[in-house]
Motif scaffolding. Sequence first.
Motif, PDB file in Angstrom:
ATOM      1  N   THR A 408       0.440  -0.598  -0.002  1.00 58.96           N
ATOM      2  CA  THR A 408       0.142   0.026   0.104  1.00 58.96           C
ATOM      3  C   THR A 408       0.917   1.042   0.456  1.00 58.96           C
ATOM      4  N   LEU A 409       2.403   1.637  -0.070  1.00 62.23           N
ATOM      5  CA  LEU A 409       3.279   1.863  -0.283  1.00 62.23           C
ATOM      6  C   LEU A 409       3.664   2.318  -0.843  1.00 62.23           C
ATOM      7  N   ASP A 410       5.049   3.670  -0.905  1.00 66.39           N
ATOM      8  CA  ASP A 410       6.086   3.800  -2.144  1.00 66.39           C
ATOM      9  C   ASP A 410       6.592   2.165  -2.181  1.00 66.39           C
ATOM     10  N   GLU A 411       6.984   2.388  -3.049  1.00 63.87           N
ATOM     11  CA  GLU A 411       7.648   1.393  -4.047  1.00 63.87           C
ATOM     12  C   GLU A 411       8.528   0.685  -3.312  1.00 63.87           C
ATOM     13  N   SER A 412       9.183   2.558  -3.231  1.00 67.27           N
ATOM     14  CA  SER A 412      10.700   2.140  -2.112  1.00 67.27           C
ATOM     15  C   SER A 412      10.403   2.634  -0.781  1.00 67.27           C
ATOM     16  N   THR A 413       9.926   2.058  -0.028  1.00 64.84           N
ATOM     17  CA  THR A 413       9.742   1.609   1.088  1.00 64.84           C
ATOM     18  C   THR A 413       9.699   0.445   2.044  1.00 64.84           C
ATOM     19  N   GLU A 414      11.314   0.184   2.493  1.00 62.29           N
ATOM     20  CA  GLU A 414      11.507  -1.203   2.709  1.00 62.29           C
ATOM     21  C   GLU A 414      10.551  -2.132   4.363  1.00 62.29           C
ATOM     22  N   GLY A 415      11.016  -2.970   4.389  1.00 61.95           N
ATOM     23  CA  GLY A 415      10.776  -3.011   6.039  1.00 61.95           C
ATOM     24  C   GLY A 415      11.424  -4.156   6.616  1.00 61.95           C
ATOM     25  N   ALA A 416      11.140  -4.355   7.775  1.00 62.00           N
ATOM     26  CA  ALA A 416      11.651  -5.791   8.651  1.00 62.00           C
ATOM     27  C   ALA A 416      11.227  -6.325   9.333  1.00 62.00           C
ATOM     28  N   VAL A 417      11.275  -7.578  10.289  1.00 62.12           N
ATOM     29  CA  VAL A 417      10.531  -8.191  11.406  1.00 62.12           C
ATOM     30  C   VAL A 417      11.189  -9.141  11.734  1.00 62.12           C
ATOM     31  N   VAL A 418      11.254  -8.938  13.191  1.00 59.09           N
ATOM     32  CA  VAL A 418      12.021  -9.646  14.207  1.00 59.09           C
ATOM     33  C   VAL A 418      10.866  -9.873  15.173  1.00 59.09           C
ATOM     34  N   VAL A 419      11.096 -11.201  14.944  1.00 56.46           N
ATOM     35  CA  VAL A 419       9.969 -11.992  16.224  1.00 56.46           C
ATOM     36  C   VAL A 419      10.369 -13.353  17.157  1.00 56.46           C
ATOM     37  N   SER A 420      10.081 -13.099  18.871  1.00 49.28           N
ATOM     38  CA  SER A 420      11.134 -14.594  19.577  1.00 49.28           C
ATOM     39  C   SER A 420       9.852 -14.304  20.608  1.00 49.28           C
ATOM     40  N   ASP A 421      10.237 -15.550  20.888  1.00 54.99           N
ATOM     41  CA  ASP A 421       9.096 -15.889  21.943  1.00 54.99           C
ATOM     42  C   ASP A 421       9.583 -15.589  23.134  1.00 54.99           C
ATOM     43  N   VAL A 422       8.670 -14.625  24.086  1.00 55.20           N
ATOM     44  CA  VAL A 422       8.795 -13.982  24.987  1.00 55.20           C
ATOM     45  C   VAL A 422       9.165 -14.436  26.639  1.00 55.20           C
ATOM     46  N   ASN A 423       9.005 -16.507  26.468  1.00 54.78           N
ATOM     47  CA  ASN A 423       9.851 -16.764  27.657  1.00 54.78           C
ATOM     48  C   ASN A 423      10.371 -17.445  27.272  1.00 54.78           C
ATOM     49  N   SER A 424      11.116 -17.181  25.701  1.00 54.92           N
ATOM     50  CA  SER A 424      12.452 -18.158  25.800  1.00 54.92           C
ATOM     51  C   SER A 424      13.351 -17.303  25.249  1.00 54.92           C
ATOM     52  N   LEU A 591      26.928 -32.435  19.452  1.00 55.84           N
ATOM     53  CA  LEU A 591      28.076 -31.415  19.386  1.00 55.84           C
ATOM     54  C   LEU A 591      27.856 -30.569  20.538  1.00 55.84           C
ATOM     55  N   ALA A 592      26.668 -29.546  19.866  1.00 52.49           N
ATOM     56  CA  ALA A 592      26.666 -28.617  21.253  1.00 52.49           C
ATOM     57  C   ALA A 592      25.121 -27.898  21.532  1.00 52.49           C
ATOM     58  N   ARG A 593      24.757 -27.701  22.658  1.00 50.67           N
ATOM     59  CA  ARG A 593      23.191 -27.087  23.102  1.00 50.67           C
ATOM     60  C   ARG A 593      23.503 -25.978  23.604  1.00 50.67           C
ATOM     61  N   TYR A 594      22.627 -25.388  23.282  1.00 53.36           N
ATOM     62  CA  TYR A 594      22.174 -23.636  23.808  1.00 53.36           C
ATOM     63  C   TYR A 594      21.532 -23.194  24.595  1.00 53.36           C
ATOM     64  N   PRO A 595      21.482 -23.550  25.686  1.00 54.63           N
ATOM     65  CA  PRO A 595      20.967 -23.725  26.707  1.00 54.63           C
ATOM     66  C   PRO A 595      20.280 -22.309  26.733  1.00 54.63           C
ATOM     67  N   VAL A 596      18.450 -21.805  27.530  1.00 53.96           N
ATOM     68  CA  VAL A 596      18.191 -20.373  27.704  1.00 53.96           C
ATOM     69  C   VAL A 596      18.870 -19.981  28.567  1.00 53.96           C
ATOM     70  N   GLN A 597      19.964 -18.569  28.837  1.00 57.78           N
ATOM     71  CA  GLN A 597      20.623 -17.456  29.185  1.00 57.78           C
ATOM     72  C   GLN A 597      19.419 -16.746  29.998  1.00 57.78           C
ATOM     73  N   SER A 598      19.516 -16.761  31.717  1.00 57.07           N
ATOM     74  CA  SER A 598      18.426 -15.902  32.090  1.00 57.07           C
ATOM     75  C   SER A 598      19.123 -15.372  33.575  1.00 57.07           C
ATOM     76  N   GLN A 599      19.107 -13.433  33.544  1.00 61.34           N
ATOM     77  CA  GLN A 599      19.736 -13.125  34.791  1.00 61.34           C
ATOM     78  C   GLN A 599      18.755 -12.015  34.766  1.00 61.34           C
ATOM     79  N   PRO A 600      17.934 -11.864  35.426  1.00 59.61           N
ATOM     80  CA  PRO A 600      16.901 -10.935  36.326  1.00 59.61           C
ATOM     81  C   PRO A 600      18.329  -9.445  35.768  1.00 59.61           C
ATOM     82  N   VAL A 601      17.412  -8.415  35.575  1.00 60.73           N
ATOM     83  CA  VAL A 601      18.265  -7.394  35.722  1.00 60.73           C
ATOM     84  C   VAL A 601      17.330  -5.948  36.103  1.00 60.73           C
TER      85      VAL A 601
END
Length: 756
Positions: A408-424, A591-601
């Motif tokens: 619906t916008l000018d063809e020169s308009t670009e965009g980006a989206v990042v979606v993450s899981d709130v809990n992890s 070979l490797a696991r990448y566990p969720v890391q959490s730290q209250p800030v």
Amino acid sequence: MTKKDKTSRPRSSKKTSAKFPWWKLIASLSVLLAVVFIMLDANVRYGLNERQWQSPARVYSRALTLRAGQFLQADDLRYELTLLGYQLNSDGRRPGSYWQQGQHFSVVTRGNGEQPSQRFQLQLVNERVTGLRSAWGSALDQVSLEPVEIGSIYASHKEDRLLVQLEEVPLSLREILLLVEDRDFYSHWGLSPKAIARALIANIKAGRTVQGGSTITQQLVKNVFLSRSRSLWRKATEAVMTLLVELHYSKDKILESYINEIYLGQEGPRAIHGFALASQHYFNRPLYELNPGQIALLVGIVKGPSYYDPWRHPERAEARRDVVLKLMAQHQLITPQQSDFYQINSLGLAKPSAVAVVFPAYLDLVRRQLRRDYSEQELQTQGLQIYTAFDPIVQRHAEQSLSAVVKTLDESTEGAVVVSDVNSGDIVALVGGREMRYAGFNRALDAVRPIGSLIKPAVYLTALEQPKRYTLVTPISDSPVAVEGGDGSLWQPQNFDRKSHGSVLLHNALAQSYNQATARLGMQLGIEPVLNMVERLGVSRKLPAVPALLLGAGELSPLEVAQMYQTIASHGVSRPLRAITQISDQQGKTLARYPVQSQPVVDAAVMHLLHYSMMEVVREGTGKTVYQRLREDFAVAGKTGSTNDLRDSWFAGFAGDYLAVVWMGRDDNQSAGITGAGGALKVWRELFARVSRQPINLEPPAGVTYHWVDSDSGLLSSGPCDNARYVPFLQGSAPQQKAPCSTSVKGVLQWFRELF
């Protein structure tokens, strides 16, 4: 003339030149040829062996787990099954197939070495999974489908292949391949005079090149070792290397290498090599599931992958397939009836284009995270299996939501989206631009732009950590402000509506995104404490310590903004955003696991106050158009962001399940002409209407109490009073003075709305 004179006269002599003995010339040439031969021999022995061990890292999505009561739409389940290459089949009994009747599904998984094929059925009622049962009727707690392969990390020369052993290749494919490409393969020594003569006659009759005389071994040598040039030296080298390959390797090994090596198509920059990968590329199915028509198409494409590209030239591809099908029938590999049946069928391609289901932006993120632990050589050759948090269903809706708005916008308009899981903190979807299928500038990771008002929650959070000075109802002046810079210049921010609003309550200043009030608050707090808060929220990039930072002069990428808002959405718990969950070798060993890391800030009680105000943004403030698409009773929170001259449109928001950051603008940094609410918010609300099913948890944490206050003065009030609202406070920070109270029907109704 005397005799003496005659004899003393000098003899006329011819110049003599030393002739190079012919045997030395032959010896020199022999030595040279021997050296060349030895080099070619070493190249053949090393190169072909080495080739068979190189396999790119393959990247997989999360595995979709189905549970009773889970939210799921029929279209989304069908989309996931299609990505997995499951075939819609009326009997629903073969592995890798399913049957759908309305909201009822019957599915047969493929299984693997560790888990056998499983047949199950389910019903979707009001977009929830019910009736999850085995084929024998017993109730199931859950069922997991295979992860979707979403790409691979191949070498810089852009070649990709999926290695198979010869016994894994259907016999029918091997037989028709030899019939079409090299009928005498098992009887010649790599060079076939009979094939050359046959091709020569065919080409003379046609008046053009219609048939080649190269054997399978010659084609393998061309693909693995030689360039595309047509010089006499190259042809001679090809002949020698062909004989050497035949000398060192068995016929089965040569055929296996050919099946894994032959070029069969293109997927954007990725070259598709080998029949196993081509089977996935064209039909999204493993080789052993192909029918005769599909096998015929793959074998037919060998003659010219570009010329017979089934997406760009479907008529040519279909005609070539039919030629192969007829040949299969003539040699009794299939019956004439089968040949006729598959000739009238469509090509059966699994996607509308060669690049319809590639996800370059997410793969770019995966590659960058992998580089911290693995070399490019390991990623390109060791066949690693990379498992990620990528969710194809969320990705699909993120792409569709962005596409719907940018159109619906000018063809020169670009965009980006990042979606993450709130809990992890798992990144489940990533869109790098409006051209979603092509690798290029990844705006989600690399578009570092001023973030505008998205910085404001950090300013207000800094204040709310000081309950003796600030609460949500602390009055702030929204009057003109001027700050003198070190060079004598004046910073004089204005509100978007170019108006001043006098004394406003703190929560309202954030909800309406008042620049003047925010600037005054930030200057009272100090720039360094605000910068410290931004860092605590997860931003590692150094931002300028200037007053304009308070209104978003600092530049971040959408991914960096998502990291900051992830901590906000997680109630003050910092979780580094994660794409990769696990890495295995080719045999499936972890070979490797990448566990969720959490730290209250940030204290959860303080963050609850910010959530309240950010929910107000979308209820009453700059983001209130969110509820043009979401249900009124669905609690979400967010913040709009716009920059000078409307160059950037931002929206960051979250529910109880997902967080998403959306950016829109132009690559040339010119004005896009859209505010945060006019562009990015529209993408966000469409996405969350499609995928989010869990609202924000409104349960106050320990240390928070709610009180009725007057909306104008911030003083204590009571529920039925006109203009009263229910506001959270940290323990002991609520106002003590009471506001006058007048009651009306409107006030009583407001009281009920706030409570229920």
